[in-house]
Design a protein around this motif. Structure first.
Motif, PDB file in Angstrom:
ATOM      1  N   LEU A 570      40.768  47.666  36.795  1.00  0.00           N
ATOM      2  CA  LEU A 570      40.174  46.379  37.154  1.00  0.00           C
ATOM      3  C   LEU A 570      40.253  45.320  36.056  1.00  0.00           C
ATOM      4  O   LEU A 570      40.117  44.123  36.346  1.00  0.00           O
ATOM      5  CB  LEU A 570      38.700  46.578  37.535  1.00  0.00           C
ATOM      6  N   LYS A 571      40.448  45.733  34.801  1.00  0.00           N
ATOM      7  CA  LYS A 571      40.253  44.795  33.692  1.00  0.00           C
ATOM      8  C   LYS A 571      41.176  43.580  33.736  1.00  0.00           C
ATOM      9  O   LYS A 571      40.800  42.482  33.303  1.00  0.00           O
ATOM     10  CB  LYS A 571      40.409  45.531  32.362  1.00  0.00           C
ATOM     11  N   ASP A 572      42.376  43.716  34.264  1.00  0.00           N
ATOM     12  CA  ASP A 572      43.321  42.600  34.302  1.00  0.00           C
ATOM     13  C   ASP A 572      43.363  41.906  35.656  1.00  0.00           C
ATOM     14  O   ASP A 572      44.250  41.079  35.906  1.00  0.00           O
ATOM     15  CB  ASP A 572      44.732  43.100  33.940  1.00  0.00           C
ATOM     16  N   LYS A 573      42.446  42.255  36.532  1.00  0.00           N
ATOM     17  CA  LYS A 573      42.451  41.692  37.879  1.00  0.00           C
ATOM     18  C   LYS A 573      41.603  40.418  37.960  1.00  0.00           C
ATOM     19  O   LYS A 573      40.772  40.144  37.092  1.00  0.00           O
ATOM     20  CB  LYS A 573      41.933  42.732  38.885  1.00  0.00           C
ATOM     21  N   THR A 574      41.819  39.686  39.040  1.00  0.00           N
ATOM     22  CA  THR A 574      41.050  38.469  39.290  1.00  0.00           C
ATOM     23  C   THR A 574      39.564  38.801  39.402  1.00  0.00           C
ATOM     24  O   THR A 574      39.201  39.794  40.040  1.00  0.00           O
ATOM     25  CB  THR A 574      41.531  37.812  40.596  1.00  0.00           C
ATOM     26  N   PRO A 575      38.685  37.980  38.780  1.00  0.00           N
ATOM     27  CA  PRO A 575      37.243  38.222  38.940  1.00  0.00           C
ATOM     28  C   PRO A 575      36.877  38.318  40.418  1.00  0.00           C
ATOM     29  O   PRO A 575      37.325  37.540  41.241  1.00  0.00           O
ATOM     30  CB  PRO A 575      36.615  36.990  38.274  1.00  0.00           C
ATOM     31  N   GLY A 576      36.034  39.288  40.723  1.00  0.00           N
ATOM     32  CA  GLY A 576      35.665  39.538  42.113  1.00  0.00           C
ATOM     33  C   GLY A 576      36.477  40.644  42.759  1.00  0.00           C
ATOM     34  O   GLY A 576      36.221  41.029  43.900  1.00  0.00           O
ATOM     35  N   THR A 577      37.469  41.189  42.031  1.00  0.00           N
ATOM     36  CA  THR A 577      38.227  42.333  42.541  1.00  0.00           C
ATOM     37  C   THR A 577      37.365  43.591  42.401  1.00  0.00           C
ATOM     38  O   THR A 577      36.753  43.820  41.350  1.00  0.00           O
ATOM     39  CB  THR A 577      39.543  42.511  41.759  1.00  0.00           C
ATOM     40  N   PHE A 578      37.323  44.385  43.408  1.00  0.00           N
ATOM     41  CA  PHE A 578      36.463  45.563  43.398  1.00  0.00           C
ATOM     42  C   PHE A 578      37.191  46.758  44.005  1.00  0.00           C
ATOM     43  O   PHE A 578      38.203  46.612  44.694  1.00  0.00           O
ATOM     44  CB  PHE A 578      35.164  45.295  44.172  1.00  0.00           C
ATOM     45  N   LEU A 579      36.660  47.929  43.742  1.00  0.00           N
ATOM     46  CA  LEU A 579      37.165  49.160  44.365  1.00  0.00           C
ATOM     47  C   LEU A 579      35.993  50.047  44.740  1.00  0.00           C
ATOM     48  O   LEU A 579      34.879  49.884  44.241  1.00  0.00           O
ATOM     49  CB  LEU A 579      38.157  49.884  43.454  1.00  0.00           C
ATOM     50  N   LEU A 580      36.271  50.970  45.638  1.00  0.00           N
ATOM     51  CA  LEU A 580      35.246  51.884  46.144  1.00  0.00           C
ATOM     52  C   LEU A 580      35.517  53.280  45.600  1.00  0.00           C
ATOM     53  O   LEU A 580      36.646  53.775  45.692  1.00  0.00           O
ATOM     54  CB  LEU A 580      35.270  51.914  47.675  1.00  0.00           C
ATOM     55  N   ARG A 581      34.497  53.881  45.044  1.00  0.00           N
ATOM     56  CA  ARG A 581      34.672  55.234  44.504  1.00  0.00           C
ATOM     57  C   ARG A 581      33.451  56.085  44.822  1.00  0.00           C
ATOM     58  O   ARG A 581      32.353  55.573  45.043  1.00  0.00           O
ATOM     59  CB  ARG A 581      34.925  55.207  43.001  1.00  0.00           C
ATOM     60  N   PHE A 582      33.677  57.399  44.842  1.00  0.00           N
ATOM     61  CA  PHE A 582      32.591  58.336  45.098  1.00  0.00           C
ATOM     62  C   PHE A 582      31.813  58.592  43.810  1.00  0.00           C
ATOM     63  O   PHE A 582      32.406  58.681  42.724  1.00  0.00           O
ATOM     64  CB  PHE A 582      33.129  59.655  45.651  1.00  0.00           C
TER      65      PHE A 582
END
Length: 731
Positions: A570-582
């Motif tokens: 996520l560190k180099d992604k556009t602010p507001g980028t998210f992912l789902l994890r268990f």
């Protein structure tokens, strides 16, 4: 796109797998014509609810009637005929047992999802590669070729026996003619010439008898060699494929091909027996010094009977392993006092056997030796095999109402014995199911299923009931492949290499041929946790199945990713980028993490407290992602979730899964039902910029947009934040 539309776009090798599980129990014509309606019904829930299953069955018949009306207008005679036949079949077959059709359709839909998942994951693991070895298919072709050749040889020998019979009849006639003459006539030159001709015929008879016996011997030898080598290997391979399919692996086929081979060999052996009986009949009418029939025939007949016995013994198989209809994806785990089903099949399809073979189901007698307990099998446990139990007319029997009684969880196996009467020969047959685990409480199901996985991954010995006295280690690469199968078979989508690598790290080993112990998989707690690896994984499967299945199938849940890896992603992604994890610390929990950027350019990451099944039962996860709000200090709430990793707009990814469109924020003057203010619940978090502490459960508060609008209209942001802080204090 509907699931059926996706299935139709598969490659031919996957379409062949789909074709295997559609038959008269659930015809493919109905699946095709009613695709969208079928996929919109909850067949799995109906498989455990008789009232619901009856309603769905009635609605299914109504849907078929509507299709009949449509095709009648189009005057499609063939389709009209097929639909009338199918409707009659469905009504007659399931009217008294509607849950059965619900189980069948649920299984078909699940198998479709599994095949779609397999098609989307081209990388095969070591187990699947071993099952699809080209040598196996080449051997199968060789078996079928040899069986056909043997059948032709047996038929040609029939012609030789018929020629021998005609030759002997001619000899008998000419010999009896000479015998009827007067003594004076027998001394004539003509008669002496006839006697020489008779001697020549006898020599020919002797030669032909030896030739026929030799041909019969060659046919018997070829059958013996085929059964001892290739056919036995084919059967063992099928049984191994069945084992793997039971724990979620690729669908196993080939039983119909084996049935064809077994049946042709049985027909050939019975044909040889009739030839030997004909030779015995010829022997009673004519014999002579050096006659080969009395010397060779008994040995050949004994060999034929022995081969027939072995053929019948090996042809008696468990076509579908024991399974509770309430848990179709967990075969071979049986709960006391709960009915289960099991289906057996005789791979020799001969009409004269129909209803002549009775099968008795019992608990394996070796169980009491292993466990020192006595077990009782209740229900209808004696039934006759018949050709009506299967769509292809094979000789089979299905036990649908068996129940076991015992106290503790333990390994057992079911035995099945039968007697076959055919052509004056009686065969006593016996076969056993794969070992099953008996449980007395449904809470034992996860660990019982782990035992089934480990057993069928590690051994193909159906009699090894003491396996868990000292369970062997398993190869990590094979275990990870089986774990991926759990997800593809249970929740419709398997695991990719990155997800499997995370699981390998969770087990604290590298992704290679490292040997993993049973204790590390299912007995020892994970470091710093109060649960085992398998309990953690099983809770995730349950979470996906009940609460986020559509999101998982679409591939939007990364799921298995460590906190360290998610920050790298996520560190180099556009602010507001998210992912789902268990969650790694909570059983059956899912969280989301998004990236943000401070005014000084520093990258920050925020993760919410994991959502478990209790919270997801109250609010759908897709709606949570849509309505989630964050209150920063002195700021109004806003949704920080903009793009699903790597760069998919949130609404594009999850829009079709929202339960409804978000309500517009209403003012009190707008009114509502009976004067109430319309409202929806939204999850709200408060994040303090100067705090790096993890958020407590009270950081997530439900607040309706209308309520917040009222607060904003009458109160300042500072007062609102003070109220939120007071709520935290009282919590």
């Amino acid at each position: 796109m509907s699931q059926w539309s996706q299935v139709q776009q598969l490659e031919i090798k996957f379409l062949e797998q789909v074709d295997q599980f559609y038959d008269d129990n659930f015809p493919m014509e109905i699946r095709h014509l009613l695709a969208q309606w079928i996929e919109s019904q909850d067949w799995e829930a109906a498989s455990n609810n008789e009232a619901m299953a009856m309603i769905l069955l009635q609605n299914l018949l109504i849907q078929v009637d509507e299709q009949l009306d449509r095709v009648s207008q189009e005057k499609n005679l063939l389709l009209i005929h097929n639909l009338k036949r199918i409707r009659k079949l469905l009504q007659g077959k399931y009217h008294g047992n509607p849950m059965h059709i619900a189980v069948i359709i649920s299984n078909c839909l699940r198998e479709e999802r599994r095949i779609l998942a397999a098609a989307s994951m081209p990388v095969q693991g070591p187990l699947e590669k071993s099952l699809q070895n080209s040598v196996v298919s080449e051997r199968q072709r060789n078996v079928e070729h040899k069986v056909s050749a043997i059948k032709n040889s047996a038929q040609m020998t029939d012609q030789d026996v018929k020629y021998l019979e005609d030759l002997q009849e001619e000899f008998d006639f000419r010999y009896k003619t000479i015998q009827s003459l007067e003594q004076s006539d027998k001394n004539s030159a003509l008669i002496k010439q006839e006697m020489l001709a008779l001697q020549a015929m006898l020599n020919t008879l002797d030669y032909k008898r030896k030739e026929v016996l030799s041909k019969i011997g060659r046919v018997i030898h070829e059958i013996d060699m085929l059964m001892s080598n290739m056919l036995t290997e084919e059967l063992l391979d099928w049984k191994r494929r069945q084992q793997i399919a039971c724990i979620g692996g690729p669908l196993h086929g080939g039983l119909d091909q084996l049935q064809n081979c077994f049946t042709l060999l049985a027909e050939s052996l019975f044909q040889v027996r009739r030839q030997l009986e004909k030779l015995d009949e010829l022997l009673t009418r004519l014999t002579y010094d050096g006659d080969p029939i009395p010397v060779q025939r008994p040995q050949l007949l004994e060999k034929v009977n022995f081969l027939l016995y072995n053929l019948f013994r090996n042809s008696f198989v468990v076509e579908r392993q024991p399974c509770m209809p309430t848990h179709p994806q967990r075969p071979m785990v049986l709960k006391t006092l709960i009915q289960f089903t099991v289906k057996l099949r005789l791979l020799i399809k001969l009409p004269e056997l129909n209803y002549q073979i009775r099968v008795k189901a019992t608990i394996d007698k070796n169980v009491s030796t292993v466990s020192n307990r006595r077990f009782v099998l209740c229900g209808t446990h004696v039934k006759a095999m018949n050709m009506d139990e299967s769509a292809n007319g094979s000789l089979s029997v299905e036990f649908r109402h068996l129940v076991t009684r015992l106290r503790n969880s333990v390994w057992v196996a079911l035995s099945f014995s039968s007697a076959a009467f055919t052509d004056c020969v009686r065969f006593s047959l016996q076969t056993s199911s794969l070992p099953v685990v008996m449980i007395s409480n449904v809470s034992q199901l996860p660990n019982a299923w782990a035992s089934i996985i480990w057993y069928n991954l590690s051994t193909n010995d159906p009699q090894n009931l003491s396996f868990f006295n000292n369970p062997p280690a398993a190869t990590l690469s094979q275990l990870l492949e089986v774990l991926s199968w759990q997800f593809s078979s249970y929740v419709g989508r398997g695991l990719n290499s990155e997800q499997l690598n995370m699981l390998a790290e969770k087990l604290m080993v590298s992704y290679n041929d490292y040997q993993l112990s049973w204790a590390k998989f299912c007995k020892e707690h994970l470091p710093g946790k109060s649960f085992t690896f398998w309990v953690w994984l099983e809770a995730i499967l349950d979470l996906i199945k009940k609460h986020i299945l559509p999101l998982w199938i679409d591939g939007y849940v990364m799921g298995f990713v460590s906190k360290e890896k998610e920050r790298i992603l996520l560190k180099d992604k556009t602010p507001g980028t998210f992912l789902l994890r268990f969650s790694e610390s909570n059983l059956g929990g899912i969280t989301f993490t998004w990236v943000d950027q401070l005014e000084n350019g520093e990258v920050t990451f925020h993760s919410v407290e994991p959502y478990n099944k209790g919270r997801l039962a109250a609010l759908p996860f897709a709606d949570i992602l849509r309505d989630y709000k964050v209150i920063m200090a002195d700021n109004v709430p806003e949704n920080p979730l903009k793009y699903l990793y790597p760069d998919i707009p949130k609404d594009k990814a999850f829009g079709k899964h929202y339960s409804c469109q978000p309500n517009e924020v209403s003012k009190p003057s707008d009114g509502g039902v009976k004067g109430y203010v319309p409202s929806v619940f939204i999850p709200v978090s408060k994040i303090l910029n100067d705090s790096t502490d993890p958020h407590s459960p009270s950081d997530l508060l439900p607040m309706s947009p209308s309520v917040y609008a009222v607060l904003r209209e009458h109160l300042s942001p500072t007062v609102i934040e003070t109220a939120v802080r007071c709520k935290h204090f009282h919590s």
